[in-house]
Design a protein around this motif. Structure first.
Motif, short mmCIF file in Angstrom:
data_model
loop_
_atom_site.label_atom_id
_atom_site.label_comp_id
_atom_site.label_asym_id
_atom_site.label_seq_id
_atom_site.Cartn_x
_atom_site.Cartn_y
_atom_site.Cartn_z
N HIS A 154 1.75 5.34 11.07
CA HIS A 154 0.82 4.89 10.05
C HIS A 154 1.59 4.45 8.72
O HIS A 154 0.87 4.15 8.01
CB HIS A 154 -0.30 5.66 9.79
CG HIS A 154 -1.21 5.80 11.18
ND1 HIS A 154 -0.94 6.50 12.11
CD2 HIS A 154 -2.50 5.32 10.96
CE1 HIS A 154 -2.11 6.33 12.95
NE2 HIS A 154 -2.89 5.75 12.45
N GLN A 173 0.84 -1.31 0.01
CA GLN A 173 -0.04 -0.03 -0.10
C GLN A 173 0.69 1.38 0.11
O GLN A 173 1.47 1.40 1.01
CB GLN A 173 -0.82 0.02 1.15
CG GLN A 173 -1.80 -1.32 1.41
CD GLN A 173 -2.83 -1.47 0.34
OE1 GLN A 173 -3.19 -0.59 -0.20
NE2 GLN A 173 -3.14 -2.82 0.19
N THR A 196 -1.39 -2.59 11.31
CA THR A 196 -1.47 -1.91 12.31
C THR A 196 -0.67 -1.97 13.32
O THR A 196 -0.70 -1.55 14.52
CB THR A 196 -3.03 -2.62 12.95
OG1 THR A 196 -2.84 -4.20 12.81
CG2 THR A 196 -4.12 -2.25 11.84
N ILE A 199 -8.11 9.47 4.85
CA ILE A 199 -7.24 8.19 5.10
C ILE A 199 -6.56 8.41 6.36
O ILE A 199 -5.59 7.49 6.48
CB ILE A 199 -6.32 8.24 3.68
CG1 ILE A 199 -5.44 9.53 3.88
CG2 ILE A 199 -7.15 8.04 2.47
CD1 ILE A 199 -4.17 9.46 4.56
N TYR A 247 -0.16 2.35 6.01
CA TYR A 247 0.60 2.32 4.55
C TYR A 247 2.00 1.66 4.73
O TYR A 247 2.61 2.12 5.56
CB TYR A 247 0.63 3.74 3.59
CG TYR A 247 -0.60 4.25 3.25
CD1 TYR A 247 -1.45 3.71 2.10
CD2 TYR A 247 -1.39 4.78 4.35
CE1 TYR A 247 -2.57 4.29 1.59
CE2 TYR A 247 -2.65 5.39 3.84
CZ TYR A 247 -3.25 5.07 2.67
OH TYR A 247 -4.55 5.40 2.35
N GLN A 258 -6.02 4.81 8.07
CA GLN A 258 -5.60 3.83 7.61
C GLN A 258 -4.11 3.95 7.66
O GLN A 258 -3.37 4.63 8.10
CB GLN A 258 -5.69 4.00 5.86
CG GLN A 258 -7.31 3.96 5.63
CD GLN A 258 -7.53 4.14 3.99
OE1 GLN A 258 -6.95 3.59 3.35
NE2 GLN A 258 -8.65 4.74 3.67
#
Length: 307
Positions: A134, A37, A302, A95, A100, A98
């Motif tokens: 993140h 991602q 995560t 986002i 990445y 989220q």
């Protein structure tokens, strides 16, 4: 393997003409693998051009990559249509929950402004802070690199006597770093900027190391020793004509720019510039994706919150 992008992104047509394998969202849904991602914070004015440049480089690996784009909602983009932004870009608030594997932060033609006077500086600081928890690895480019060094390490930029523009030869200082695996001792890269970062300031940050530099252009690549952040002062992603387009743009503005150094054959603007940096560009981004991201990022993103 392909890069995965929104189905109707205009950059797809350009990349397909270059025989670059691009997979749209519908086809990618049927593949049972965990793709990387990657988020691109595109701060450049002509966003479509930068999309093509970066997607071209990200495609040069056997990894499948999901690419998303982010823009600053606190800035009025004058060179990109609101329709394009609404269809293909996210705002940060959409986002921020989220995670990445990688983040690319582009340059921006605002380096003469103090950081605090940039209209989206507050929003960018929030993204910098968010990236610590993140995003596994962040690649900063030109002004994005200067801004990242300023935010994360309190390293300020300084004003050059004149704009640094052209193609310069660089020396690899740390060939043992995986991001420089396969590089020759020297390589060429474009620069286009009014400001720089001092090597002596980098030396004061114990977690940073200078990886490549030029006798003429100064620092090129700085890495965080944990492979979680890289700062490139030049523009390896540039196309053959990008410096030429910037030169002509500045002429039209009446700026009377310097001719880009080592760029036009015989310094003749009617001659086609030689493209001699894309091999290094492909290798640098491939190494970043493979060694700094893919081989180290957790399968469950995560878990970044546990670092």
């Amino acid at each position: 393997m392909p890069i995965r992008v929104p189905k109707e992104l205009p950059a797809i047509k350009v990349l397909e003409k270059e025989k670059i394998f691009v997979m749209d969202e519908d086809r990618a849904m049927h593949q049972d693998i965990r793709p990387l991602q990657i988020l691109i914070l595109n701060l450049m004015p002509k966003k479509a051009e930068t999309e093509v440049q970066l997607l071209r480089l990200l495609s040069n690996t056997p990894l499948q990559i999901n690419v998303e784009f982010l823009y600053m909602c606190s800035h009025d983009a004058k060179n990109t249509s609101s329709e394009h932004l609404e269809r293909f870009y996210h705002q940060f608030k959409a986002i921020k929950e989220q995670f990445y594997d990688g983040l690319i932060i582009t340059g921006a033609p605002i380096e003469q402004l103090p950081f605090e006077e940039v209209d989206y500086w507050e929003e960018l600081q929030e993204i910098f802070q968010w990236s610590n928890t993140h995003v596994f690895s962040t690649f900063h480019i030109c002004w994005g690199a200067q801004a990242g060094l300023y935010y994360h390490h309190n390293i300020n930029k300084y004003r050059l006597q004149q704009k640094l523009t052209g193609i310069y030869t660089h020396k690899v200082l740390t060939p043992t770093w995986s991001i420089l695996k396969g590089f020759d001792d020297i390589f060429d890269a474009p620069h286009s900027r009014y400001t720089g970062v001092k090597r002596s300031d980098i030396a004061l940050a114990k977690d940073l190391e200078v990886l490549a530099e030029s006798d003429e252009a100064g620092l090129f690549l700085v890495g965080n020793k944990n492979n979680r952040a890289f700062y490139a002062m030049g523009h390896l992603e540039y196309d053959r004509e990008t410096l030429e387009q910037e030169f002509k743009r500045d002429q039209l503005k009446g700026i009377q720019p310097n001719l880009p150094e080592n760029y036009f054959p015989h310094n003749d603007t009617s001659e086609r510039p030689q493209l001699r940096w894309h091999m290094a560009a492909s290798l640098l981004f491939s190494n970043w994706l493979n060694y700094a991201v893919y081989q180290n990022t957790p399968y469950d993103l995560t878990k970044l919150l546990e670092d």
